[in-house]
Enzyme design. Structure first.
Site, PDB file in Angstrom:
ATOM      1  N   HIS A 122      -4.488   4.978   6.092  1.00  0.00           N
ATOM      2  CA  HIS A 122      -4.298   5.222   4.658  1.00  0.00           C
ATOM      3  C   HIS A 122      -4.816   6.537   4.143  1.00  0.00           C
ATOM      4  O   HIS A 122      -4.146   7.229   3.171  1.00  0.00           O
ATOM      5  CB  HIS A 122      -5.217   3.929   3.951  1.00  0.00           C
ATOM      6  CG  HIS A 122      -5.452   4.083   2.605  1.00  0.00           C
ATOM      7  ND1 HIS A 122      -4.274   3.721   1.604  1.00  0.00           N
ATOM      8  CD2 HIS A 122      -6.265   4.564   1.796  1.00  0.00           C
ATOM      9  CE1 HIS A 122      -4.706   4.357   0.384  1.00  0.00           C
ATOM     10  NE2 HIS A 122      -5.861   4.542   0.359  1.00  0.00           N
ATOM     11  N   HIS A 127      -2.877  10.009   1.541  1.00  0.00           N
ATOM     12  CA  HIS A 127      -3.318  10.702   0.680  1.00  0.00           C
ATOM     13  C   HIS A 127      -3.159  12.319   0.943  1.00  0.00           C
ATOM     14  O   HIS A 127      -3.098  13.247   0.132  1.00  0.00           O
ATOM     15  CB  HIS A 127      -4.996  10.385   0.400  1.00  0.00           C
ATOM     16  CG  HIS A 127      -4.938   9.139  -0.383  1.00  0.00           C
ATOM     17  ND1 HIS A 127      -4.393   8.697  -1.547  1.00  0.00           N
ATOM     18  CD2 HIS A 127      -5.741   8.174  -0.008  1.00  0.00           C
ATOM     19  CE1 HIS A 127      -4.520   7.785  -1.882  1.00  0.00           C
ATOM     20  NE2 HIS A 127      -5.403   7.223  -1.100  1.00  0.00           N
ATOM     21  N   GLU A 167      -3.581   6.076  -6.151  1.00  0.00           N
ATOM     22  CA  GLU A 167      -3.183   5.035  -5.133  1.00  0.00           C
ATOM     23  C   GLU A 167      -1.810   4.482  -5.173  1.00  0.00           C
ATOM     24  O   GLU A 167      -1.119   4.314  -4.509  1.00  0.00           O
ATOM     25  CB  GLU A 167      -4.443   3.888  -5.421  1.00  0.00           C
ATOM     26  CG  GLU A 167      -5.781   4.364  -4.826  1.00  0.00           C
ATOM     27  CD  GLU A 167      -6.010   4.709  -3.469  1.00  0.00           C
ATOM     28  OE1 GLU A 167      -5.067   4.390  -2.567  1.00  0.00           O
ATOM     29  OE2 GLU A 167      -7.027   5.079  -3.059  1.00  0.00           O
ATOM     30  N   SER A 186       1.000   4.098   2.391  1.00  0.00           N
ATOM     31  CA  SER A 186       0.384   3.614   3.616  1.00  0.00           C
ATOM     32  C   SER A 186       0.766   2.494   4.012  1.00  0.00           C
ATOM     33  O   SER A 186       0.220   1.693   4.901  1.00  0.00           O
ATOM     34  CB  SER A 186      -1.026   4.161   3.741  1.00  0.00           C
ATOM     35  OG  SER A 186      -1.766   3.582   2.632  1.00  0.00           O
TER      36      SER A 186
END
Ligand SMILES: [Fe+2]
Length: 265
Positions: A122, A127, A167, A186
């Site tokens: 993730h 990111h 997010e 993700s």
């Protein structure tokens, strides 16, 4: 109350190297293969450019030093290995100093589709691509600076802004809806979900975002879309604390999801 994570982060050796098992590398390989396919035509241009720069390995978990090298060259950011869960204080401090916290564990097969705790897939895949982008990186740093100074109560509002941008953020690009939020990018399930017309998608308005509750353990029923990556620059230049004050006066919107049912202990 302290949250408990079932995973434990791995320790780095003195050279900053983490030794991953074959099983863990296989999970990464399966995740990245599936997700690279899944995000085609769905991830925003900036994310794809970032992935090109990162050139992540397909067969093993990358070492943080290699990812940091690319981030440093582009935006001055780097990855910081952290335990599975960290305090808000440490989180904001790291972001303010252009360090992105990366929990050094990877999900097991049982959690393949989505897990509430952020794992290394993730953090890196979701990111770090965006962190090579100057507007996104500046926004994330400013967010850390504001959060570091904010009260405990105000941080709850700021957390909503982070949730609906970094997010679970969407972006309109050439009249098409694209994804830049790492929580979506993700997660194979959530990436598909965006295009199923089952969730509400609003134009992002910071005041509304501050007033929108969310749950971390479900597919999101609401998303907020920006109109260009530079919108994040504009947000970071707003007086967020006074907007947050307005949000507090106006109160939260009603939740658009069922309440979480607590398991009997
Ligand atoms: Fe995240």
């Amino acid at each position: 109350m302290e949250k408990i994570c079932k995973y434990t982060s791995k320790q780095m050796d003195e050279n900053g190297y983490i030794s991953w098992s074959d099983e863990e590398n296989k999970i990464w390989a399966a995740l990245i293969k599936q997700q690279l396919e899944c995000i085609k035509g769905k991830a925003c241009d900036e994310f794809i450019e970032g992935l090109d720069k990162l050139n992540l390995p397909l067969d093993r978990i990358p070492q943080l030093g290699d990812v940091s090298k690319v981030l440093k060259e582009n935006t001055g950011w780097s990855c910081e290995a952290v335990p599975s869960l960290i305090s808000f204080d440490r989180f904001f401090k790291l972001l303010a100093n252009k360090k992105f916290p990366v929990a050094t564990f990877i999900r097991t097969k049982d959690d393949f589709d989505y897990l509430t705790e952020p794992d290394i897939f993730h953090e890196i895949f979701g990111h770090c691509g965006m962190l090579t982008n100057k507007a996104f990186a500046a926004y994330t740093q400013k967010f850390g600076q504001i959060g570091l100074e904010a009260s405990k109560e105000d941080r709850v509002y700021l957390a909503r802004l982070y949730w609906f941008t970094v997010e679970f953020g969407l972006i309109t690009q050439n009249d098409e809806l694209k994804i830049y939020g790492g929580g979506i990018l993700s997660s194979p399930k959530e990436t598909q979900h965006i295009y199923n017309n089952q969730s509400k998608i609003y134009d992002l308005n910071v005041l509304d975002v501050f007033r929108t509750p969310y749950r971390i353990d479900i597919i999101q029923p609401i998303y907020h879309a920006i109109n260009g990556i530079d919108d994040l620059f504009d947000i970071s230049n707003m007086d967020l604390i006074s907007l947050l004050e307005q949000a507090r006066q106006l109160g939260l919107y009603e939740a658009s999801y069922p309440p979480k049912i607590k398991k009997a202990s």
